[in-house]
Design a protein around this motif. Structure first.
Motif, PDB file in Angstrom:
ATOM      1  N   UNK A   1      32.569  54.067  46.608  1.00  0.00           N
ATOM      2  CA  UNK A   1      32.545  55.488  46.948  1.00  0.00           C
ATOM      3  C   UNK A   1      31.559  55.901  48.015  1.00  0.00           C
ATOM      4  N   UNK A   2      30.750  54.971  48.543  1.00  0.00           N
ATOM      5  CA  UNK A   2      29.752  55.350  49.541  1.00  0.00           C
ATOM      6  C   UNK A   2      30.442  55.774  50.849  1.00  0.00           C
TER       7      UNK A   2
ATOM      8  N   UNK B   1      31.751  53.834  61.442  1.00  0.00           N
ATOM      9  CA  UNK B   1      32.529  52.969  60.564  1.00  0.00           C
ATOM     10  C   UNK B   1      32.282  51.492  60.856  1.00  0.00           C
ATOM     11  N   UNK B   2      32.606  50.686  59.880  1.00  0.00           N
ATOM     12  CA  UNK B   2      32.478  49.238  60.028  1.00  0.00           C
ATOM     13  C   UNK B   2      33.465  48.527  59.126  1.00  0.00           C
ATOM     14  N   UNK B   3      33.512  47.203  59.194  1.00  0.00           N
ATOM     15  CA  UNK B   3      34.502  46.458  58.425  1.00  0.00           C
ATOM     16  C   UNK B   3      34.187  46.338  56.943  1.00  0.00           C
ATOM     17  N   UNK B   4      32.904  46.335  56.574  1.00  0.00           N
ATOM     18  CA  UNK B   4      32.529  46.132  55.174  1.00  0.00           C
ATOM     19  C   UNK B   4      31.536  47.194  54.732  1.00  0.00           C
ATOM     20  N   UNK B   5      31.549  47.510  53.453  1.00  0.00           N
ATOM     21  CA  UNK B   5      30.624  48.493  52.891  1.00  0.00           C
ATOM     22  C   UNK B   5      29.199  47.955  52.959  1.00  0.00           C
ATOM     23  N   UNK B   6      28.249  48.740  53.479  1.00  0.00           N
ATOM     24  CA  UNK B   6      26.867  48.279  53.543  1.00  0.00           C
ATOM     25  C   UNK B   6      26.200  48.231  52.161  1.00  0.00           C
TER      26      UNK B   6
ATOM     27  N   UNK C   1      28.018  47.636  48.892  1.00  0.00           N
ATOM     28  CA  UNK C   1      28.583  46.658  47.951  1.00  0.00           C
ATOM     29  C   UNK C   1      29.286  45.485  48.633  1.00  0.00           C
ATOM     30  N   UNK C   2      29.475  45.554  49.953  1.00  0.00           N
ATOM     31  CA  UNK C   2      30.098  44.466  50.685  1.00  0.00           C
ATOM     32  C   UNK C   2      31.615  44.442  50.644  1.00  0.00           C
ATOM     33  N   UNK C   3      32.246  45.395  49.959  1.00  0.00           N
ATOM     34  CA  UNK C   3      33.711  45.417  49.844  1.00  0.00           C
ATOM     35  C   UNK C   3      34.355  45.724  51.187  1.00  0.00           C
ATOM     36  N   UNK C   4      35.554  45.193  51.373  1.00  0.00           N
ATOM     37  CA  UNK C   4      36.342  45.454  52.576  1.00  0.00           C
ATOM     38  C   UNK C   4      37.428  46.492  52.324  1.00  0.00           C
TER      39      UNK C   4
END
Length: 135
Positions: free
Chosen positions: A30-31, A36-41, A43-46
């Protein structure tokens, strides 16, 4: 000069064409984030999605850009670091504000998004003062 559109930020520019300010959202935790980027800073999810922001925020910091020349822009140019109401910071071009003097931009001032329609394919966010928000 046009922004580079790729699979990480295409949703953002699709939103600006519809005059929506979109923020990337991690569908796993939910962050929100910008840019934008490819992965969540966090939790690391894509697993990415987006939300439509209210389009309002508060000036955290700003500068007046005098040089070098920016293609397609008239200098001086007011650039703010804006705290959006959703809790994300965004770099923002501010229009309709004198670059210096007593009527210049102030930290803590409220801004709202507006739209700079470049052509049929490109619309960019531009920010303006919210009336009555001067400190």
């Amino acid at each position: 000069m046009r922004p580079v559109v790729n699979r990480d930020n295409a949703y953002f520019f699709e939103g600006t064409r519809d005059q929506e300010l979109r923020l990337q959202k991690c569908n796993a935790c939910g962050v929100l984030r910008h840019p934008p980027g490819p992965a969540c800073p966090d939790c690391g999810a894509f697993d990415r999605g987006h939300v439509v922001a209210a389009g309002t925020g508060t000036v955290f910091s700003f500068l007046v850009h005098h040089a070098p020349q920016v293609p397609g822009k008239e200098l001086p140019l007011v650039i703010a670091l804006l705290d959006l109401d959703e809790g994300v910071r965004m770099v923002a071009e501010v229009a309709g504000v004198p670059p210096e003097g007593p009527d210049g931009l102030q930290i803590g001032e409220r801004l709202a998004v507006d739209w700079n329609v470049i052509d049929d394919e490109l619309t960019l966010p531009i920010w303006r003062r919210v009336e009555g928000s001067r400190a």
